[in-house]
Motif scaffolding. Structure first.
Motif, PDB file in Angstrom:
ATOM      1  N   MET A   1       0.822  -1.063  -0.106  1.00  0.00           N
ATOM      2  CA  MET A   1       0.095  -0.191  -0.008  1.00  0.00           C
ATOM      3  C   MET A   1       0.880   1.512   0.141  1.00  0.00           C
ATOM      4  N   THR A   2       0.649   2.152  -0.774  1.00  0.00           N
ATOM      5  CA  THR A   2       1.456   3.431  -0.860  1.00  0.00           C
ATOM      6  C   THR A   2       1.250   4.359  -0.039  1.00  0.00           C
ATOM      7  N   ILE A   3       1.907   5.035   0.713  1.00  0.00           N
ATOM      8  CA  ILE A   3       1.849   6.082   1.552  1.00  0.00           C
ATOM      9  C   ILE A   3       1.576   7.389   0.808  1.00  0.00           C
ATOM     10  N   ARG A   4       0.742   8.387   0.870  1.00  0.00           N
ATOM     11  CA  ARG A   4       0.459   9.336   0.073  1.00  0.00           C
ATOM     12  C   ARG A   4       0.913  10.487   0.911  1.00  0.00           C
ATOM     13  N   VAL A   5       1.714  11.422   0.589  1.00  0.00           N
ATOM     14  CA  VAL A   5       2.317  12.327   1.421  1.00  0.00           C
ATOM     15  C   VAL A   5       2.146  13.695   0.865  1.00  0.00           C
ATOM     16  N   LEU A   6       1.813  14.644   1.869  1.00  0.00           N
ATOM     17  CA  LEU A   6       1.843  16.179   1.456  1.00  0.00           C
ATOM     18  C   LEU A   6       2.871  16.866   2.022  1.00  0.00           C
ATOM     19  N   GLY A  37       0.577  27.497   5.935  1.00  0.00           N
ATOM     20  CA  GLY A  37      -0.241  26.402   6.654  1.00  0.00           C
ATOM     21  C   GLY A  37      -1.950  26.483   6.007  1.00  0.00           C
ATOM     22  N   ARG A  38      -2.058  27.702   5.704  1.00  0.00           N
ATOM     23  CA  ARG A  38      -3.364  27.646   5.101  1.00  0.00           C
ATOM     24  C   ARG A  38      -3.697  27.031   3.900  1.00  0.00           C
ATOM     25  N   GLU A  39      -2.756  27.183   2.792  1.00  0.00           N
ATOM     26  CA  GLU A  39      -2.869  26.299   1.905  1.00  0.00           C
ATOM     27  C   GLU A  39      -2.899  24.803   2.150  1.00  0.00           C
ATOM     28  N   ALA A  40      -2.050  24.493   3.172  1.00  0.00           N
ATOM     29  CA  ALA A  40      -1.814  23.070   3.672  1.00  0.00           C
ATOM     30  C   ALA A  40      -3.258  22.448   4.115  1.00  0.00           C
ATOM     31  N   VAL A  41      -4.138  23.392   5.024  1.00  0.00           N
ATOM     32  CA  VAL A  41      -5.414  22.735   5.411  1.00  0.00           C
ATOM     33  C   VAL A  41      -6.530  22.641   4.178  1.00  0.00           C
ATOM     34  N   THR A  42      -6.174  23.455   3.156  1.00  0.00           N
ATOM     35  CA  THR A  42      -6.945  23.430   2.046  1.00  0.00           C
ATOM     36  C   THR A  42      -6.792  22.329   1.207  1.00  0.00           C
ATOM     37  N   LYS A  43      -5.521  21.849   0.982  1.00  0.00           N
ATOM     38  CA  LYS A  43      -5.335  20.509   0.275  1.00  0.00           C
ATOM     39  C   LYS A  43      -5.162  19.366   0.909  1.00  0.00           C
ATOM     40  N   ALA A  45      -7.712  18.782   2.766  1.00  0.00           N
ATOM     41  CA  ALA A  45      -9.209  18.373   2.522  1.00  0.00           C
ATOM     42  C   ALA A  45      -9.415  17.977   1.322  1.00  0.00           C
ATOM     43  N   GLU A  46      -8.482  18.347   0.146  1.00  0.00           N
ATOM     44  CA  GLU A  46      -8.739  18.111  -1.289  1.00  0.00           C
ATOM     45  C   GLU A  46      -8.328  16.730  -1.416  1.00  0.00           C
ATOM     46  N   LEU A  47      -7.086  16.614  -0.882  1.00  0.00           N
ATOM     47  CA  LEU A  47      -6.233  15.234  -1.279  1.00  0.00           C
ATOM     48  C   LEU A  47      -5.933  14.262  -0.068  1.00  0.00           C
ATOM     49  N   ALA A  48      -6.480  14.517   0.835  1.00  0.00           N
ATOM     50  CA  ALA A  48      -6.739  13.258   1.991  1.00  0.00           C
ATOM     51  C   ALA A  48      -5.527  12.549   2.046  1.00  0.00           C
ATOM     52  N   PRO A  49      -4.291  13.148   2.356  1.00  0.00           N
ATOM     53  CA  PRO A  49      -2.915  12.516   2.332  1.00  0.00           C
ATOM     54  C   PRO A  49      -2.916  11.651   3.752  1.00  0.00           C
ATOM     55  N   SER A  77      -5.183  11.843   8.545  1.00  0.00           N
ATOM     56  CA  SER A  77      -4.185  12.453   8.160  1.00  0.00           C
ATOM     57  C   SER A  77      -3.149  12.694   9.253  1.00  0.00           C
ATOM     58  N   LYS A  78      -1.763  12.143   9.409  1.00  0.00           N
ATOM     59  CA  LYS A  78      -1.070  12.214  10.421  1.00  0.00           C
ATOM     60  C   LYS A  78      -0.236  13.345   9.946  1.00  0.00           C
TER      61      LYS A  78
END
Length: 219
Positions: A1-6, A37-43, A45-49, A77-78
């Motif tokens: 299983m691939t770990i998805r990272v932001l 941080g603001r963009e992180a919160v948005t992404k 929500a969009e990408l569910a890393p 998301s951790k």
């Protein structure tokens, strides 16, 4: 299983460097980047890393507040905090906000990948000596034991309290099982019950809680 990272950092070289290192791993995929941080919160929500590599000092919304928002809204998301200094005064605040651990920005490719895997698996990144030193150092800055924390501790059984203390000391489930001479599956059950009773997200928050409740003496 691939770990998805932001990857979240306001420095492009840091983002690109970590992206190259992580994408070279067969089980890890960088699915996005954010510059604050603001963009992180948005992404998130969009990408569910699965894992968010989070810088602390950023414009618009810092990593501490971003971590708090992400943890509250996206429990799956951790957050793995990135810092330049091993005793950054803000890292302890990030752990209290819900981060699952932290890494230094000069970590090797192997340390970075292993850190992502550990956090993705639901474990706390507490093994490195520097992490234990940081938690110990900044727990000294906390006020006296919080009354609410002491009340919650009273809900734990003697064995659960013992397991909580060992978690705070950086022991893995296998090490705790060996120390208490019980099966590792039994320890996993105790850890789960501790987290549920205390309303905590993961082992890192459990460790911080143990220090703040003064179950573990700093130093």
């Amino acid at each position: 299983m691939t770990i998805r990272v932001l990857i979240v950092d306001d420095q492009i070289m840091v983002r690109e460097g970590f992206s190259v290192l992580l994408n070279a791993m067969p089980d890890i995929e960088v699915i996005g980047e954010a510059v604050n941080g603001r963009e992180a919160v948005t992404k998130v929500a969009e990408l569910a890393p699965d894992v968010v590599l989070m810088d602390i000092r950023m414009p618009e919304l810092n990593g501490i507040e971003a971590t708090r928002e992400i943890v509250a809204a996206h429990a799956e998301s951790k957050v793995l905090v990135l810092t330049t200094f091993d005793l950054d005064e803000y890292v302890y605040q990030a752990l209290r906000a819900g981060a699952s651990g932290f890494l230094l920005k000069d970590a090797s490719a192997r340390q970075l990948a292993d850190g992502v895997r550990i956090v993705a698996a639901g474990e706390a990144l507490l093994a490195p000596t520097v992490t234990r030193r940081l938690i110990t150092e900044f727990s000294k800055l906390s006020d006296t034991p919080r009354p609410a924390a002491m009340t919650q501790v009273a809900d734990l059984t003697e064995r659960e309290t013992e397991v909580l203390v060992l978690i705070a000391q950086g022991l893995s489930n296998a090490e705790i099982a060996s120390h208490l001479v019980v099966a590792e599956s039994t320890i996993k059950t105790h850890v789960s019950r501790v987290l549920v009773k205390l309303g905590l997200r993961d082992r890192t928050q459990a460790a911080v809680f143990a220090y703040e409740a003064r179950l573990v003496t700093p130093g």
